[in-house]
Design a protein around this motif. Structure first.
Motif, PDB file in Angstrom:
ATOM      1  N   UNK A 127      13.847  -0.773  -0.078  1.00 16.72           N
ATOM      2  CA  UNK A 127      12.978  -0.004   0.791  1.00 16.72           C
ATOM      3  C   UNK A 127      11.526  -0.130   0.359  1.00 16.72           C
ATOM      4  N   UNK A 128      11.258  -0.059  -0.957  1.00 11.25           N
ATOM      5  CA  UNK A 128       9.879  -0.114  -1.428  1.00 11.25           C
ATOM      6  C   UNK A 128       9.213  -1.420  -1.033  1.00 11.25           C
ATOM      7  N   UNK A 129       9.977  -2.518  -1.028  1.00 10.61           N
ATOM      8  CA  UNK A 129       9.402  -3.809  -0.679  1.00 10.61           C
ATOM      9  C   UNK A 129       8.963  -3.869   0.779  1.00 10.61           C
ATOM     10  N   UNK A 130       9.478  -2.981   1.615  1.00  8.81           N
ATOM     11  CA  UNK A 130       9.115  -2.978   3.021  1.00  8.81           C
ATOM     12  C   UNK A 130       7.875  -2.130   3.302  1.00  8.81           C
ATOM     13  N   UNK A 131       7.382  -1.427   2.291  1.00 11.07           N
ATOM     14  CA  UNK A 131       6.199  -0.595   2.469  1.00 11.07           C
ATOM     15  C   UNK A 131       4.941  -1.415   2.210  1.00 11.07           C
ATOM     16  N   UNK A 132       3.948  -1.254   3.058  1.00 13.31           N
ATOM     17  CA  UNK A 132       2.717  -2.015   2.934  1.00 13.31           C
ATOM     18  C   UNK A 132       1.518  -1.081   3.077  1.00 13.31           C
ATOM     19  N   UNK A 133       0.435  -1.440   2.389  1.00  7.10           N
ATOM     20  CA  UNK A 133      -0.799  -0.687   2.534  1.00  7.10           C
ATOM     21  C   UNK A 133      -1.361  -0.909   3.933  1.00  7.10           C
ATOM     22  N   UNK A 134      -1.894   0.151   4.522  1.00 11.55           N
ATOM     23  CA  UNK A 134      -2.567   0.025   5.812  1.00 11.55           C
ATOM     24  C   UNK A 134      -3.789   0.925   5.829  1.00 11.55           C
ATOM     25  N   UNK A 135      -4.775   0.521   6.578  1.00 10.79           N
ATOM     26  CA  UNK A 135      -6.020   1.272   6.665  1.00 10.79           C
ATOM     27  C   UNK A 135      -5.827   2.500   7.543  1.00 10.79           C
ATOM     28  N   UNK A 136      -6.262   3.675   7.053  1.00 13.48           N
ATOM     29  CA  UNK A 136      -6.126   4.897   7.841  1.00 13.48           C
ATOM     30  C   UNK A 136      -7.468   5.590   8.073  1.00 13.48           C
ATOM     31  N   UNK A 137      -8.583   5.021   7.578  1.00  5.44           N
ATOM     32  CA  UNK A 137      -9.888   5.613   7.833  1.00  5.44           C
ATOM     33  C   UNK A 137     -10.319   6.550   6.711  1.00  5.44           C
ATOM     34  N   UNK A 138     -11.396   7.314   6.946  1.00 13.18           N
ATOM     35  CA  UNK A 138     -12.236   7.333   8.155  1.00 13.18           C
ATOM     36  C   UNK A 138     -13.110   6.091   8.267  1.00 13.18           C
ATOM     37  N   UNK A 139     -13.702   5.888   9.421  1.00 10.95           N
ATOM     38  CA  UNK A 139     -14.354   4.628   9.733  1.00 10.95           C
ATOM     39  C   UNK A 139     -15.777   4.582   9.167  1.00 10.95           C
ATOM     40  N   UNK A 140     -16.219   3.357   8.906  1.00 14.70           N
ATOM     41  CA  UNK A 140     -17.631   3.078   8.793  1.00 14.70           C
ATOM     42  C   UNK A 140     -18.332   3.410   7.506  1.00 14.70           C
ATOM     43  N   UNK A 141     -17.630   3.617   6.394  1.00 14.76           N
ATOM     44  CA  UNK A 141     -18.351   3.970   5.179  1.00 14.76           C
ATOM     45  C   UNK A 141     -17.481   3.760   3.960  1.00 14.76           C
ATOM     46  N   UNK A 142     -18.137   3.685   2.796  1.00 15.88           N
ATOM     47  CA  UNK A 142     -17.386   3.675   1.539  1.00 15.88           C
ATOM     48  C   UNK A 142     -16.911   5.091   1.236  1.00 15.88           C
ATOM     49  N   UNK A 143     -15.654   5.229   0.884  1.00 15.32           N
ATOM     50  CA  UNK A 143     -15.109   6.534   0.511  1.00 15.32           C
ATOM     51  C   UNK A 143     -15.323   6.742  -0.983  1.00 15.32           C
ATOM     52  N   UNK A 163      -0.352  -5.207  -8.424  1.00 17.20           N
ATOM     53  CA  UNK A 163      -1.711  -5.356  -7.930  1.00 17.20           C
ATOM     54  C   UNK A 163      -1.711  -5.394  -6.410  1.00 17.20           C
ATOM     55  N   UNK A 164      -2.596  -4.600  -5.805  1.00 21.75           N
ATOM     56  CA  UNK A 164      -2.723  -4.539  -4.359  1.00 21.75           C
ATOM     57  C   UNK A 164      -4.155  -4.921  -3.999  1.00 21.75           C
ATOM     58  N   UNK A 165      -4.335  -6.034  -3.358  1.00 16.93           N
ATOM     59  CA  UNK A 165      -5.671  -6.546  -3.092  1.00 16.93           C
ATOM     60  C   UNK A 165      -6.215  -6.003  -1.769  1.00 16.93           C
TER      61      UNK A 165
END
Length: 323
Positions: free
Chosen positions: A1-17, A318-320
């Protein structure tokens, strides 16, 4: 199951957090501070974000903290503490008592950059902040500040010198009177920066921040250091980590320099030893140098850089693409 999980962008938009704060007991509510875009809030786990700080006089956020005992109380420190060629300074501390709907400026106007905030888990009126200062030259408004009345008044409880500010402060998870702080000597010029100096170090307090002792020797570097990122394990509070910007290994006055990257203490900060020399953990040290420990596993640690590094039992993942 863990291998099927991927990082995805969730926001917020337009700036460095620059900072994130969650609400204990509700995994869907988060606050995000931006380098020059104010504060954003989600109540649905990142699907939607709302700007909640746009009517304030400053846009640069350096640190956020939600009071554990009253999650309607949110502290925000302004001024980006991630040093690079284009950063914005702030005008002190802000506080919300209604979960971010309205904000009040609560002082420390001249501190320039607030890098970290910790709040007493039993008393939302007690908070400590690490103030780096504007860093463009000598100034007095640097160090660790404490309030015991919800921000109406502040006391500077740790000050090293006019060229050294505080870059991190952490609190023992079960004993709020025990704190660790990191100080950083930093001067910014138009042509570059000077990171590190005699004022840099790690400090401990056992009386809630009234008095501080600098930790020296016992495995820590003996030469001047730069930026430091601190973390303490919630599942084993005797385990304390320090991510330290050190030299390049070139001997100093004929003596080996204290090169290394990650130090660890197993006895609450008394004794330390190097556990990693990997420069990727800190990457660009003046800009990054921040880490976290999983709440249920003292061996599971995370490091933010141009990539996000995870070490679980000291096996690297490592997650690039993180920035």
């Amino acid at each position: 199951m863990a291998a099927q999980l991927h990082w995805r962008y969730i926001g917020p938009v337009g700036n460095r957090t620059t900072s994130i704060a969650g609400v204990i007991g509700d995994p869907n509510i988060y606050y995000a501070g931006a380098a020059s875009g104010g504060i954003w809030k989600t109540i649905d786990g990142g699907i939607h974000w709302s700007p909640i700080f746009d009517d304030q006089q400053v846009a640069s956020i350096g640190a956020l903290a939600v009071a554990p005992s009253n999650t309607n109380i949110v502290y925000a420190g302004s001024g980006e503490s991630w040093i690079r060629s284009h950063v914005s300074i702030g005008d002190g501390m802000y506080k919300s008592t209604d979960a971010g709907r309205t904000w009040t400026h609560i002082g420390l106007e001249a501190t320039g950059r607030i890098a970290r905030i910790v709040v007493d888990p039993t008393n939302p009126d007690i908070a400590l902040v690490a103030a780096q200062g504007h860093s463009y030259g000598p100034q007095q408004e640097r160090g660790v500040y404490r309030t015991t009345d919800g921000g109406r008044t502040w006391s500077r409880v740790l000050f090293v010198d006019e060229n050294t500010g505080a870059i991190d402060v952490i609190m023992h998870p079960t004993d709020p009177r025990t704190l660790f702080a990191a100080t950083w000597s930093l001067v910014l010029h138009t042509w570059g920066r000077t990171s590190g100096g005699p004022g840099g170090g790690i400090w401990v307090s056992h009386d809630g921040g009234t008095t501080w002792t600098r930790l020296k020797g016992n495995g820590l570097p003996v030469h001047d250091i730069g930026k430091v990122g601190l973390a303490i394990s919630h599942s084993n509070p005797n385990r304390v980590y320090a991510l330290i910007e050190t030299g390049d290994g070139v001997p100093i006055n004929g003596q080996p320099s204290d090169n290394g990257e990650l130090w660890r203490s197993e006895d609450g900060g008394t004794n330390w030893h190097v556990v990693s020399f990997d420069r990727n953990l800190g990457c660009r040290q003046p800009y990054y140098t921040r880490m976290a420990v999983a709440p249920d596993n003292p061996d599971e640690t995370y490091f933010l850089c141009a990539t996000i590094q995870q070490i679980d039992g000291w096996r690297r993942h490592e997650h690039r693409g993180w920035s």
